[in-house]
Write a protein that holds these residues in place. Structure first.
Motif, PDB file in Angstrom:
ATOM      1  N   GLN A 127       0.827  -1.281  -0.117  1.00 35.35           N
ATOM      2  CA  GLN A 127      -0.047  -0.077  -0.120  1.00 35.35           C
ATOM      3  C   GLN A 127       0.833   1.303   0.156  1.00 35.35           C
ATOM      4  O   GLN A 127       0.516   2.273  -0.794  1.00 35.35           O
ATOM      5  CB  GLN A 127      -1.035   0.042   1.136  1.00 35.35           C
ATOM      6  CG  GLN A 127      -1.975   1.070   1.170  1.00 35.35           C
ATOM      7  CD  GLN A 127      -1.662   2.262   1.787  1.00 35.35           C
ATOM      8  OE1 GLN A 127      -0.633   2.401   2.545  1.00 35.35           O
ATOM      9  NE2 GLN A 127      -2.451   3.254   1.382  1.00 35.35           N
ATOM     10  N   SER A 128       1.775   1.135   0.902  1.00 34.74           N
ATOM     11  CA  SER A 128       2.916   2.415   1.053  1.00 34.74           C
ATOM     12  C   SER A 128       3.758   2.716  -0.482  1.00 34.74           C
ATOM     13  O   SER A 128       3.891   3.927  -0.725  1.00 34.74           O
ATOM     14  CB  SER A 128       3.892   2.172   2.218  1.00 34.74           C
ATOM     15  OG  SER A 128       4.349   3.244   2.349  1.00 34.74           O
ATOM     16  N   GLN A 132      -2.590   2.782  -3.450  1.00 36.42           N
ATOM     17  CA  GLN A 132      -3.783   2.020  -2.931  1.00 36.42           C
ATOM     18  C   GLN A 132      -4.465   1.251  -3.775  1.00 36.42           C
ATOM     19  O   GLN A 132      -5.016   0.142  -3.413  1.00 36.42           O
ATOM     20  CB  GLN A 132      -4.777   3.329  -2.907  1.00 36.42           C
ATOM     21  CG  GLN A 132      -5.977   3.035  -2.180  1.00 36.42           C
ATOM     22  CD  GLN A 132      -5.935   2.707  -0.487  1.00 36.42           C
ATOM     23  OE1 GLN A 132      -5.026   3.011  -0.295  1.00 36.42           O
ATOM     24  NE2 GLN A 132      -7.030   1.847  -0.103  1.00 36.42           N
ATOM     25  N   SER A 199     -11.197   6.859   4.988  1.00 36.21           N
ATOM     26  CA  SER A 199      -9.851   7.085   4.674  1.00 36.21           C
ATOM     27  C   SER A 199      -9.611   6.923   3.453  1.00 36.21           C
ATOM     28  O   SER A 199      -8.841   7.055   2.240  1.00 36.21           O
ATOM     29  CB  SER A 199      -8.910   6.841   5.648  1.00 36.21           C
ATOM     30  OG  SER A 199      -8.920   7.510   6.890  1.00 36.21           O
ATOM     31  N   ASN A 202     -10.781   8.398   0.204  1.00 35.81           N
ATOM     32  CA  ASN A 202      -9.961   9.676  -0.158  1.00 35.81           C
ATOM     33  C   ASN A 202      -8.649   9.258  -0.497  1.00 35.81           C
ATOM     34  O   ASN A 202      -8.067   9.874  -1.405  1.00 35.81           O
ATOM     35  CB  ASN A 202      -9.937  10.441   1.282  1.00 35.81           C
ATOM     36  CG  ASN A 202     -11.025  11.111   1.741  1.00 35.81           C
ATOM     37  OD1 ASN A 202     -11.639  11.594   0.424  1.00 35.81           O
ATOM     38  ND2 ASN A 202     -11.476  11.464   2.762  1.00 35.81           N
ATOM     39  N   ASP A 203      -7.966   8.208   0.123  1.00 35.98           N
ATOM     40  CA  ASP A 203      -6.625   7.657  -0.372  1.00 35.98           C
ATOM     41  C   ASP A 203      -6.862   7.286  -1.799  1.00 35.98           C
ATOM     42  O   ASP A 203      -5.919   7.357  -2.740  1.00 35.98           O
ATOM     43  CB  ASP A 203      -6.152   6.714   0.508  1.00 35.98           C
ATOM     44  CG  ASP A 203      -5.627   6.917   1.673  1.00 35.98           C
ATOM     45  OD1 ASP A 203      -5.525   8.012   1.823  1.00 35.98           O
ATOM     46  OD2 ASP A 203      -5.645   5.942   2.583  1.00 35.98           O
ATOM     47  N   ARG A 204      -8.006   6.885  -2.142  1.00 38.79           N
ATOM     48  CA  ARG A 204      -8.230   6.055  -3.521  1.00 38.79           C
ATOM     49  C   ARG A 204      -8.600   7.092  -4.645  1.00 38.79           C
ATOM     50  O   ARG A 204      -7.915   7.638  -5.547  1.00 38.79           O
ATOM     51  CB  ARG A 204      -9.301   5.160  -3.547  1.00 38.79           C
ATOM     52  CG  ARG A 204      -9.796   4.584  -5.012  1.00 38.79           C
ATOM     53  CD  ARG A 204      -8.571   4.127  -5.769  1.00 38.79           C
ATOM     54  NE  ARG A 204      -8.927   2.781  -6.197  1.00 38.79           N
ATOM     55  CZ  ARG A 204      -9.598   2.520  -6.986  1.00 38.79           C
ATOM     56  NH1 ARG A 204     -10.204   3.160  -7.850  1.00 38.79           N
ATOM     57  NH2 ARG A 204      -9.896   1.123  -7.443  1.00 38.79           N
ATOM     58  N   LYS A 207      -6.160  10.469  -5.133  1.00 42.14           N
ATOM     59  CA  LYS A 207      -4.943  10.417  -5.747  1.00 42.14           C
ATOM     60  C   LYS A 207      -4.978   9.573  -7.249  1.00 42.14           C
ATOM     61  O   LYS A 207      -4.150   9.585  -7.600  1.00 42.14           O
ATOM     62  CB  LYS A 207      -4.189   9.664  -4.772  1.00 42.14           C
ATOM     63  CG  LYS A 207      -3.838  10.132  -3.624  1.00 42.14           C
ATOM     64  CD  LYS A 207      -2.844   9.339  -2.605  1.00 42.14           C
ATOM     65  CE  LYS A 207      -2.826  10.066  -1.322  1.00 42.14           C
ATOM     66  NZ  LYS A 207      -1.820   9.259   0.029  1.00 42.14           N
ATOM     67  N   GLU A 298      -5.060   5.288  10.858  1.00 34.69           N
ATOM     68  CA  GLU A 298      -5.776   6.304  10.542  1.00 34.69           C
ATOM     69  C   GLU A 298      -6.397   6.958  11.776  1.00 34.69           C
ATOM     70  O   GLU A 298      -6.662   8.173  11.568  1.00 34.69           O
ATOM     71  CB  GLU A 298      -6.620   5.853   9.524  1.00 34.69           C
ATOM     72  CG  GLU A 298      -6.205   5.540   8.127  1.00 34.69           C
ATOM     73  CD  GLU A 298      -5.365   6.702   7.453  1.00 34.69           C
ATOM     74  OE1 GLU A 298      -6.211   7.903   7.701  1.00 34.69           O
ATOM     75  OE2 GLU A 298      -4.563   6.486   7.010  1.00 34.69           O
TER      76      GLU A 298
END
Length: 312
Positions: A127-128, A132, A199, A202-204, A207, A298
């Motif tokens: 993931q990092s 994502q 979260s 929003n991460d998906r 970005k 998170e």
């Protein structure tokens, strides 16, 4: 291309705790408590959708909302209880995965837990480092293994569908069945998954390339589809576990533990089905442990404004 975040959150709904609760319910009471799973899953759909919608509309995670408005002391107390809940859930997931390694390879629980934690960190590294969407594909692959592992026994010993239909009528059979139903509900609606889902979207979506032309309403509609598909799959896995226990394990001794349930499945349906079940349990432990750690990070970021990287 918009599907994915809900499938990551859905892993929390098919963790080893669900296995224990649903197998116990089916083995003790047959199809009686099937209605509890159906209503619990519908509730989970609503709660997860609202969490994701909050994230899309505000651009912030669910923990960030109280984190930005609560005074310091209440905010810290809120954080403590949220992290304790996430840690307690993650502990059950680690133990479940360690039990799977013991069942498959005879490893001691301590070493199984260490291995599970290490592999979960590798998943978080994906993931990092890879983003994502790649992480979502990995988790969805594990979710497929979980589904096949937990539902394979149904093809060997199909349930009685007439009795299953009767199980949709809300009723209990004494105080113990109420306690078992409470455990099923508690294992289904997972607080850390609710925190995390806001979260994940929003991460998906924040970005992902090529989504700039989409309106907020379109993202919300896509999220509704995402949640419906993902939580329906998770619900079918949980229902399948109860149906399997009701058809093949009813009255069997020792099914109130995962090891006992595995032994009963292997005895009733054969060692191959027992091994497939253990593989599904391992995938469940791996996926849900990484999601629990993700959620804990998170929660801390939102409530304490401390950004803890998932991996270094």
């Amino acid at each position: 291309p918009l599907l994915g975040p809900a499938f990551v959150a859905a892993v929390a709904y098919v963790d080893p705790g669900n296995v224990a609760a649903n197998v116990t319910a089916g083995a003790r009471y047959g199809y009686l408590l099937l209605w509890v799973l159906v209503l619990s899953n519908v509730s989970a759909m609503l709660v997860q959708y609202l969490s994701a919608k909050l994230g899309i509309v505000t651009g912030r995670s669910l923990p960030q909302i109280p984190g930005d408005h609560l005074p310091t002391a209440p905010r810290i107390m809120y954080w403590i209880q949220a992290e304790v809940v996430a840690a307690a859930t993650d502990l059950a997931e680690v133990i479940g995965g360690a039990l799977a390694l013991k069942l498959l390879f005879g490893l001691p629980l301590l070493w199984g837990g260490v291995i599970l934690g290490a592999v979960s960190l590798v998943l978080l590294l994906v993931q990092s480092r890879r983003g994502q969407q790649v992480f979502e594909f990995v988790i969805m692959g594990l979710l497929l293994v979980i589904t096949l592992g937990f539902l394979a026994g149904l093809f060997v010993d199909p349930p009685d569908w007439a009795q299953a239909g009767e199980g949709l009528l809300p009723r209990f059979a004494g105080s113990d069945s109420v306690l078992v139903a409470a455990s099923m509900l508690g294992a289904t609606v997972m607080p850390h998954a609710v925190y995390l889902h806001s979260s994940l979207v929003n991460d998906r979506h924040g970005k992902a390339a090529g989504l700039g032309h989409l309106t907020r309403s379109e993202l919300i509609r896509a999220t509704k589809v995402d949640v419906t598909w993902a939580l329906t799959l998770a619900g079918l896995v949980n229902i399948g576990l109860l149906l399997l226990a009701a058809s093949a394990l009813q009255g069997a001794a020792g099914t109130d533990t995962i090891e006992g349930a595995h032994a009963a499945i292997a005895s009733s349906l054969g060692p191959t089905v027992g091994m497939i079940f253990a593989v599904g349990l391992l995938a469940s432990g791996l996926a849900s442990t990484s999601i629990g750690a993700y959620a804990g990070s998170e929660i801390m970021r939102g409530l304490l404004h401390v950004n803890v990287p998932l991996v270094m």
